[in-house]
Scaffold this active site. Structure first.
Site, PDB file in Angstrom:
ATOM      1  N   LYS A   1     -39.285  -9.278 -11.857  1.00  0.00           N
ATOM      2  CA  LYS A   1     -38.959  -9.180 -10.659  1.00  0.00           C
ATOM      3  C   LYS A   1     -37.354  -9.379 -10.346  1.00  0.00           C
ATOM      4  O   LYS A   1     -37.081 -10.608 -10.686  1.00  0.00           O
ATOM      5  CB  LYS A   1     -40.006  -9.865  -9.656  1.00  0.00           C
ATOM      6  CG  LYS A   1     -39.746  -9.362  -8.410  1.00  0.00           C
ATOM      7  CD  LYS A   1     -40.882 -10.111  -7.368  1.00  0.00           C
ATOM      8  CE  LYS A   1     -40.829  -9.594  -5.838  1.00  0.00           C
ATOM      9  NZ  LYS A   1     -41.813 -10.136  -4.939  1.00  0.00           N
TER      10      LYS A   1
ATOM     11  N   GLU B   1     -55.622 -11.091   4.061  1.00  0.00           N
ATOM     12  CA  GLU B   1     -55.781 -11.495   5.310  1.00  0.00           C
ATOM     13  C   GLU B   1     -57.318 -11.694   5.626  1.00  0.00           C
ATOM     14  O   GLU B   1     -57.554 -12.501   6.499  1.00  0.00           O
ATOM     15  CB  GLU B   1     -55.136 -10.497   6.342  1.00  0.00           C
ATOM     16  CG  GLU B   1     -53.635 -10.497   6.374  1.00  0.00           C
ATOM     17  CD  GLU B   1     -53.018  -9.602   5.076  1.00  0.00           C
ATOM     18  OE1 GLU B   1     -51.749  -9.831   4.828  1.00  0.00           O
ATOM     19  OE2 GLU B   1     -53.821  -8.947   4.331  1.00  0.00           O
TER      20      GLU B   1
ATOM     21  N   ARG C   1     -55.718  -6.008   8.908  1.00  0.00           N
ATOM     22  CA  ARG C   1     -56.644  -5.896   7.792  1.00  0.00           C
ATOM     23  C   ARG C   1     -57.774  -6.831   7.846  1.00  0.00           C
ATOM     24  O   ARG C   1     -58.748  -6.922   7.178  1.00  0.00           O
ATOM     25  CB  ARG C   1     -55.864  -6.373   6.546  1.00  0.00           C
ATOM     26  CG  ARG C   1     -54.864  -5.316   6.184  1.00  0.00           C
ATOM     27  CD  ARG C   1     -53.578  -5.853   5.314  1.00  0.00           C
ATOM     28  NE  ARG C   1     -53.760  -6.649   4.304  1.00  0.00           N
ATOM     29  CZ  ARG C   1     -54.257  -6.177   2.991  1.00  0.00           C
ATOM     30  NH1 ARG C   1     -54.408  -4.989   2.952  1.00  0.00           N
ATOM     31  NH2 ARG C   1     -54.642  -7.250   2.056  1.00  0.00           N
TER      32      ARG C   1
END
Length: 579
Positions: free
Chosen positions: A250, A336, A364
């Site tokens: 990343k 979530e 969500r």
């Protein structure tokens, strides 16, 4: 003006052009793509680390597969800048005058190479599985692939998708892009499982994917174009479900993004020479600092309080609690649903959970807000950030939190107009043990305000008297209410709560004024204003101001305000028209 007319990318109008390049040219293309990502993000802001890390895999995908007939579904799609450049949209990075031409997430309105408007996590495998089943039903044979990051694999829907993907009868490839990061550091047992796979070059017997029935393949260097081309060629047209695990870096190509991955997941505009933001950080207390100070105060007083979030500590500045009070902090991953369920369990056991949620991601967890928290009437405290009208992508709007929370039984939704009011609301919410309480954190710069008594056992509106018109301005829109009230000499009301009405005050306001006006920084349908209008019924005229029930997509905020009659002059004119 095209800043790089000599770039090879200028000759790539689609994947067919990419297929003509040799390996050296593709490596050159990767460097160009990284240069453009950095330049545009420095100027505009945007996702940085995810896009820098996926460049080689994207080039290899479009070199091997035949999009748009072959389909790739990008999880979250916050890593699609290279994909967009290779599918006819490079000008939106090459030329600053065209920076606004494309949206930051995949968008089928923009290109046939994008299949969904996606901006939330863990959904790609489910979407791909449904597409594969429909393909089989219709007798077609294209390749279908879901690309999902290890961070997104901490979300429960990813496993629901894997469960069904494993029994697909024909072609389906799940690529797990493993860069050992979510937005923050990755969490949970998945970290252990993926590390064992990486450390053994994919050979460990403790392989959760083979246990589910997948044909598992591993690529040790997912940033090597040749290795990725070979891996994709090997899985193309294979007639069974495959899981391709690739190890990537990343932030590759920009050292600050490698050294500090969390801060460079998504960036505000910054100086490429110094890596410093070009906009100064706000001075003095903020909605975030007030919330953190309040939690830390209760930790230091020996209370069993815990801060909980779903993979976005940086949004709230929670690193201080994570680092200094680890026993009072839990990051559940990009999940979530788990965060709300976790908070419900903590409250039931007698702790005081303070949930930190972002409005756009909170949807969500709607079932948990209703079934686990509200139906059990558990004293969960929830701080909601980012709730308000914005010019962001339609996948990241924050205009639905009031509609969700306010219409569930037992939830009390409070909306502060000052920082001291936020503090008082938190103090009361943490101490009371009767109901779940959510607090809509200010998203705009609000004043610190005077000290407020921390008692919301009964909602009582705060009224500054005027005449003819009564303006009820909720939360962040109180400042808008002040401007309109000043122009009209109107009564100005802070209604304190998005869903609990002060009926006595409403009755008095209706009796004393010709028209009642409500302002809310949220969707109108199912919102605060409709509750006021429904209660007052035929007693008086009520005007509601907020956002229409539509998805806006990268529309400037000023334009949204204008379209919804939310400028001061428009509001004043509308009110005068009914007087």
């Amino acid at each position: 003006m095209n800043q790089h007319p000599d770039f090879l990318l200028n000759k790539i109008n689609g994947p067919k052009d990419l297929k003509k390049l040799n390996l050296d040219q593709m490596n050159q293309l990767a460097k160009e793509i990284r240069t453009l990502i950095l330049e545009k993000d420095a100027a505009e802001g945007g996702h940085l680390g995810p896009d820098l890390g996926i460049v080689e895999a994207t080039i290899a995908y479009h070199y091997v597969f035949d999009a748009p007939k072959d389909k790739i579904i990008w999880d979250v799609s916050h890593q699609t800048y290279p994909h967009k450049m290779l599918t006819g949209r490079a000008l939106a990075w090459l030329d600053p005058d065209h920076y606004q031409d494309v949206t930051p997430y995949s968008n089928p309105d923009e290109s046939p190479y994008d299949y969904y408007a996606v901006g939330h996590t863990s959904t790609s495998i489910s979407l791909a599985t449904g597409m594969a089943k429909a393909r089989d039903l219709m007798g077609k044979h294209e390749n279908i692939m879901a690309l999902i990051g290890d961070g997104s694999m901490t979300g429960g829907m990813a496993y629901e998708g894997l469960n069904n993907a494993a029994i697909e009868k024909h072609n389906l490839v799940v690529v797990v892009n493993d860069n050992q990061m979510s937005i923050d550091k990755n969490v949970g047992g998945l970290v252990t499982a993926l590390k064992k796979l990486r450390d053994s070059n994919g050979e460990t017997k403790e392989n959760p994917f083979t246990a589910m029935g997948f044909d598992y393949r591993y690529v040790a260097d997912g940033n090597n174009i040749k290795d990725m081309i070979d891996a994709f060629k090997a899985v193309k047209d294979v007639d069974h479900p495959i899981l391709l695990h690739i190890n990537t870096l990343k932030g590759k190509g920009y050292q600050p993004a490698i050294d500090n991955e969390e801060a460079h997941h998504w960036v505000m505009p910054f100086d490429l020479k110094t890596d410093k933001p070009t906009s100064p950080a706000p001075e003095g207390p903020t909605a975030n600092s007030v919330a953190l100070d309040e939690v830390i105060k209760h930790i230091n007083s020996g209370e069993n309080i815990m801060a909980i979030n779903a993979a976005i500590p940086g949004v709230f500045g929670l690193d201080k609690i994570k680092n200094e009070y680890p026993d009072h902090y839990t990051d559940v991953g990009i999940a979530e649903q788990e965060s709300v369920g976790f908070a419900a369990g903590a409250a039931k056991e007698g702790a005081t959970p303070v949930l930190f949620e972002n409005s756009t991601f909170l949807q969500r967890a709607f079932d948990q807000l209703s079934h686990d928290v509200a139906a059990n009437d558990l004293p969960v405290v929830m701080m909601v950030a980012g709730g308000g009208i914005s010019g962001t992508s339609k996948t990241h709007l924050g205009i639905f939190d009031q509609v969700m929370i306010s219409n569930l039984p037992n939830w009390i939704y409070l909306a502060p107009t000052t920082l001291n009011e936020e503090k008082a609301m938190m103090e009361w919410a943490i101490k009371q043990r009767k109901h779940p309480v959510a607090i809509k954190m200010p998203t705009k710069a609000v004043p610190e305000g005077k000290q407020v008594e921390a008692n919301y056992d009964e909602i009582k509106y705060q009224v500054k008297k005027g005449k003819d018109v009564a303006i009820l301005a909720l939360g962040d829109f109180y400042s808008l209410g002040e401007k309109v009230a000043d122009k009209l000499g109107a009564t100005l009301v802070n209604p304190v709560s998005a869903n609990i009405l002060d009926m006595n005050t409403l009755d008095q306001l209706a009796a004393d004024h010709e028209v009642i006006v409500t302002f809310e920084d949220n969707s109108l349908d199912g919102g605060f204003g409709e509750k006021v209008a429904s209660y007052l019924g035929a007693k008086t005229k009520v005007l509601n101001f907020g956002q229409k029930r539509v998805y806006t997509d990268q529309i400037p905020l000023e334009q949204i305000y204008k379209d919804n009659h939310l400028t001061v002059d428009q509001i004043v004119e509308d009110i005068k028209n009914v007087l």
